[in-house]
Design a protein around this motif. Structure first.
Motif, PDB file in Angstrom:
ATOM      1  N   HIS A  70       0.789  -1.234   0.000  1.00 58.32           N
ATOM      2  CA  HIS A  70       0.000   0.000   0.000  1.00 58.32           C
ATOM      3  C   HIS A  70       0.822   1.284   0.000  1.00 58.32           C
ATOM      4  O   HIS A  70       0.301   2.324  -0.409  1.00 58.32           O
ATOM      5  CB  HIS A  70      -0.921   0.013   1.217  1.00 58.32           C
ATOM      6  CG  HIS A  70      -1.916  -1.097   1.241  1.00 58.32           C
ATOM      7  ND1 HIS A  70      -2.904  -1.240   0.290  1.00 58.32           N
ATOM      8  CD2 HIS A  70      -2.081  -2.138   2.106  1.00 58.32           C
ATOM      9  CE1 HIS A  70      -3.633  -2.314   0.564  1.00 58.32           C
ATOM     10  NE2 HIS A  70      -3.159  -2.878   1.650  1.00 58.32           N
ATOM     11  N   SER A  71       2.056   1.262   0.465  1.00 60.06           N
ATOM     12  CA  SER A  71       2.828   2.499   0.637  1.00 60.06           C
ATOM     13  C   SER A  71       4.075   2.561  -0.224  1.00 60.06           C
ATOM     14  O   SER A  71       4.947   3.401   0.008  1.00 60.06           O
ATOM     15  CB  SER A  71       3.208   2.673   2.110  1.00 60.06           C
ATOM     16  OG  SER A  71       2.059   2.829   2.908  1.00 60.06           O
ATOM     17  N   ASP A 132       3.927  -3.667   5.292  1.00 58.72           N
ATOM     18  CA  ASP A 132       2.898  -2.654   5.542  1.00 58.72           C
ATOM     19  C   ASP A 132       2.663  -2.472   7.042  1.00 58.72           C
ATOM     20  O   ASP A 132       2.596  -1.343   7.535  1.00 58.72           O
ATOM     21  CB  ASP A 132       1.590  -3.055   4.861  1.00 58.72           C
ATOM     22  CG  ASP A 132       1.578  -2.722   3.378  1.00 58.72           C
ATOM     23  OD1 ASP A 132       1.488  -1.527   3.042  1.00 58.72           O
ATOM     24  OD2 ASP A 132       1.659  -3.652   2.564  1.00 58.72           O
ATOM     25  N   GLN A 192      -5.115  -8.538  -0.587  1.00 59.72           N
ATOM     26  CA  GLN A 192      -4.355  -7.471   0.056  1.00 59.72           C
ATOM     27  C   GLN A 192      -4.551  -7.460   1.567  1.00 59.72           C
ATOM     28  O   GLN A 192      -5.638  -7.738   2.074  1.00 59.72           O
ATOM     29  CB  GLN A 192      -4.769  -6.116  -0.509  1.00 59.72           C
ATOM     30  CG  GLN A 192      -4.347  -5.866  -1.935  1.00 59.72           C
ATOM     31  CD  GLN A 192      -4.730  -4.473  -2.382  1.00 59.72           C
ATOM     32  OE1 GLN A 192      -5.832  -4.006  -2.156  1.00 59.72           O
ATOM     33  NE2 GLN A 192      -3.790  -3.791  -3.025  1.00 59.72           N
ATOM     34  N   THR A 196      -3.163  -0.970   6.219  1.00 62.52           N
ATOM     35  CA  THR A 196      -2.895   0.324   5.609  1.00 62.52           C
ATOM     36  C   THR A 196      -2.558   1.338   6.704  1.00 62.52           C
ATOM     37  O   THR A 196      -2.768   1.092   7.896  1.00 62.52           O
ATOM     38  CB  THR A 196      -4.107   0.825   4.823  1.00 62.52           C
ATOM     39  OG1 THR A 196      -5.201   1.035   5.737  1.00 62.52           O
ATOM     40  CG2 THR A 196      -4.527  -0.178   3.761  1.00 62.52           C
ATOM     41  N   GLU A 237      -2.124   8.952   8.581  1.00 67.18           N
ATOM     42  CA  GLU A 237      -1.939   8.865   7.129  1.00 67.18           C
ATOM     43  C   GLU A 237      -1.380  10.172   6.566  1.00 67.18           C
ATOM     44  O   GLU A 237      -0.477  10.151   5.727  1.00 67.18           O
ATOM     45  CB  GLU A 237      -3.270   8.516   6.473  1.00 67.18           C
ATOM     46  CG  GLU A 237      -3.161   8.231   4.987  1.00 67.18           C
ATOM     47  CD  GLU A 237      -4.507   7.870   4.378  1.00 67.18           C
ATOM     48  OE1 GLU A 237      -4.733   6.667   4.142  1.00 67.18           O
ATOM     49  OE2 GLU A 237      -5.322   8.788   4.152  1.00 67.18           O
ATOM     50  N   ASP A 245       0.291   6.180  -0.688  1.00 68.87           N
ATOM     51  CA  ASP A 245      -0.930   6.226   0.115  1.00 68.87           C
ATOM     52  C   ASP A 245      -1.090   7.667   0.614  1.00 68.87           C
ATOM     53  O   ASP A 245      -0.734   8.005   1.738  1.00 68.87           O
ATOM     54  CB  ASP A 245      -0.842   5.247   1.279  1.00 68.87           C
ATOM     55  CG  ASP A 245      -2.161   5.107   2.025  1.00 68.87           C
ATOM     56  OD1 ASP A 245      -3.138   5.781   1.640  1.00 68.87           O
ATOM     57  OD2 ASP A 245      -2.207   4.334   2.999  1.00 68.87           O
ATOM     58  N   ARG A 254      -7.682   2.313   0.481  1.00 68.44           N
ATOM     59  CA  ARG A 254      -6.643   1.523  -0.186  1.00 68.44           C
ATOM     60  C   ARG A 254      -7.064   0.067  -0.351  1.00 68.44           C
ATOM     61  O   ARG A 254      -6.641  -0.606  -1.290  1.00 68.44           O
ATOM     62  CB  ARG A 254      -5.342   1.570   0.615  1.00 68.44           C
ATOM     63  CG  ARG A 254      -4.638   2.911   0.613  1.00 68.44           C
ATOM     64  CD  ARG A 254      -4.006   3.238  -0.710  1.00 68.44           C
ATOM     65  NE  ARG A 254      -3.115   2.201  -1.199  1.00 68.44           N
ATOM     66  CZ  ARG A 254      -2.420   2.288  -2.330  1.00 68.44           C
ATOM     67  NH1 ARG A 254      -2.530   3.374  -3.082  1.00 68.44           N
ATOM     68  NH2 ARG A 254      -1.621   1.322  -2.713  1.00 68.44           N
ATOM     69  N   VAL A 255      -7.896  -0.417   0.538  1.00 68.24           N
ATOM     70  CA  VAL A 255      -8.324  -1.812   0.478  1.00 68.24           C
ATOM     71  C   VAL A 255      -9.632  -1.939  -0.292  1.00 68.24           C
ATOM     72  O   VAL A 255      -9.747  -2.732  -1.221  1.00 68.24           O
ATOM     73  CB  VAL A 255      -8.482  -2.405   1.887  1.00 68.24           C
ATOM     74  CG1 VAL A 255      -8.957  -3.853   1.810  1.00 68.24           C
ATOM     75  CG2 VAL A 255      -7.159  -2.333   2.641  1.00 68.24           C
TER      76      VAL A 255
END
Length: 385
Positions: A70-71, A132, A192, A196, A237, A245, A254-255
C-alpha cells in the motif's frame, strides 16, 4: 474499529471490517516474561526467545528496504540477531511484526537474510503484508511521539506487536487482548492486507484511548471511541506524507477501492453513518454514531463547503447551513488529543466532548482566540450545543 473482546473473530460485513477493536492494549516487550496466561501470548513470547537467542558481533539494529502493498518502497527498522534480520524495532519499544500463518493464535516473527523485504510488494509475497504493518506501526509511533509528545501507545515506551495474515482470507483488523496484538487479515477479493496507514493508525489509537479516557464501547462514548480512532488514523496517514498512500479524509480506501467504508467530510455518504447528532444517536451502532465526531473534526480542520485536498474533492455540509473556516489539521489534532487525554472519561458523551474540546482549546490557544470560536461553531454545525 470495534470488535467485542469476548469474540475476536465474529462475522463481519464489508462495512464493519475496518471498524477495528476497542480491546484494552497491554503490549509486553519481547524480552519480558509472559504476563498473560493464554496460549497465544505464551506462544509469542516463546517465539521471541527462540529468535533472539543467537547473536554475534554484527548483531544490532539496522535499516532495511521494504516493498509494501500500500505504501510503495519504504524504510524498515529491523534487527540482525547474528543469523538473520528480523522485523523487530528496538528503537521503538521493541515493536515486532509476525506472520500469523493464517491461524488465529500464535505467530512467527518475520525474518530475512538480506534485509530487503516483500519481493515486488504484492500479496504473492507473504512478507509484503508484514512490510505494511511494520512500517505503519513505526509511522504511528512517530506521529504520537513527534506531534503529541506521547512515548508509545500506552505512554510507557513499550512497543506493539503486529500480526498479518490473520485467519483465512478474513477482511478484518482488530486488537486482540489475549496477546496484546493488532491483527490484520487479508481481503478475499484481492488478497491485500488490511494493514494500511489509516487502518493501523485507527487500531493503535484504540490502545491510546484505553490508556487515557478509557471510553466505553457502546452508546455515545462508544461513538466517540470509534470517532477518535478514525480521527487519529486519518492524522497518521497525513503524517506519513506518502506519495503512494496519500493523506485523505477517507477511511480504508486503499483496500476497498470500490466503496470507501467511512469518510470524514460527509459521513452519511457511506450509507450508514450520521452526519449530525440526534437524541437517538446513542442507540445506533458505534460506527454509524461516530459520524458527528468525524464530521466535527473535518469541519474544524478544513471548514465547510467544496474543497480539494491532495487531488480529492470534498464538500462538507453543516446542520445549520453555516459556512465555516478551518483552523488546520495540526491544531485540530492537538485539541482533540488534549481533550481525550485530560478531560474525557469513560462515560463522555457528545455534549461533554464539546466541553472537553473547548477546555483543551482554551488551554492551548486561549479562551479569546479564534480557535475557541471555531471549535464552538464546528460543534454547532454537527448539532452539538
Amino acid at each position: 474499529m470495534t470488535h467485542p473482546a469476548s469474540s475476536p473473530n465474529p462475522p463481519r460485513t464489508r462495512l464493519a471490517v475496518l471498524l477495528g477493536t476497542v480491546a484494552v492494549m497491554t503490549v509486553t516487550a519481547a524480552t519480558a516474561p509472559a504476563t498473560a496466561a493464554t496460549p497465544a501470548a505464551a506462544a509469542l513470547t516463546a517465539q521471541d526467545t527462540a529468535t533472539v537467542s543467537v547473536t554475534d558481533a554484527r548483531a544490532g539494529t539496522g535499516t532495511g528496504t521494504g516493498h509494501s502493498q500500500h505504501s510503495g518502497t519504504v524504510p524498515l527498522t529491523s534487527y540482525f540477531n547474528g543469523t538473520a534480520y528480523q522485523l523487530r524495532d528496538t528503537t521503538r519499544g521493541n515493536q515486532r511484526t509476525l506472520d500469523a500463518m493464517n491461524q488465529t493464535t500464535g505467530g512467527t516473527l518475520f525474518t530475512d537474510p538480506d534485509n530487503d523485504w516483500g519481493g515486488t510488494g504484492t500479496p504473492a509475497n507473504r512478507q509484503s503484508a508484514g512490510v505494511d504493518a511494520h512500517y505503519a506501526a513505526a509511522v504511528t509511533w512517530d506521529f504520537y511521539k513527534n506531534v503529541l509528545g506521547r512515548n508509545g501507545i500506552r505512554g510507557d515506551g513499550t512497543g506493539v506487536t503486529s500480526r498479518v495474515h490473520y485467519g483465512n482470507n478474513q477482511p478484518n483488523a482488530f486488537w486482540d487482548p489475549a496477546c496484546a496484538c493488532v491483527n490484520y487479515g487479508d481481503d478475499p477479493a484481492t488478497g491485500q492486507t488490511l494493514a494500511t496507514l489509516d487502518i493501523a493508525g485507527h487500531e493503535l489509537t484504540h490502545g491510546v484511548i484505553a490508556a487515557t479516557a478509557a471510553l466505553t464501547h457502546s452508546g455515545e462514548p462508544g461513538a466517540l471511541n470509534e470517532g477518535t480512532a478514525d480521527i487519529f488514523g486519518t492524522a497518521v496517514e497525513f503524517f506519513a506524507d506518502s506519495t503512494t498512500d496519500v493523506g485523505d479524509y477517507l477511511i480504508g480506501e486503499r483496500v476497498f477501492t470500490g466503496a470507501t467504508v467511512r469518510r470524514m467530510d460527509h459521513p452519511s455518504l457511506d450509507g450508514h453513518s450520521r452526519d449530525y447528532w440526534s437524541p437517538d444517536i446513542g442507540t445506533l451502532d458505534p460506527y454509524a454514531a461516530s459520524g458527528p465526531a468525524r464530521h466535527f473534526f473535518y469541519l474544524l480542520a478544513e471548514g465547510s463547503g467544496p474543497k480539494e485536498i491532495n487531488k480529492i474533492s470534498y464538500d462538507s455540509p453543516t446542520y445549520d447551513g453555516s459556512k465555516l473556516l478551518g483552523i488546520g489539521q495540526d491544531k485540530a489534532v492537538r485539541i482533540w488529543y488534549r481533550a481525550l487525554s485530560l478531560y474525557m472519561t469513560s462515560t463522555t458523551n457528545y455534549a461533554r466532548a464539546r466541553t472537553a474540546t473547548l477546555r483543551a482549546t482554551a488551554d492551548l490557544y486561549g479562551p479569546a482566540g479564534v480557535e475557541y470560536g471555531r471549535v464552538a461553531a464546528a460543534w454547532t454545525a454537527v448539532n452539538v450545543r
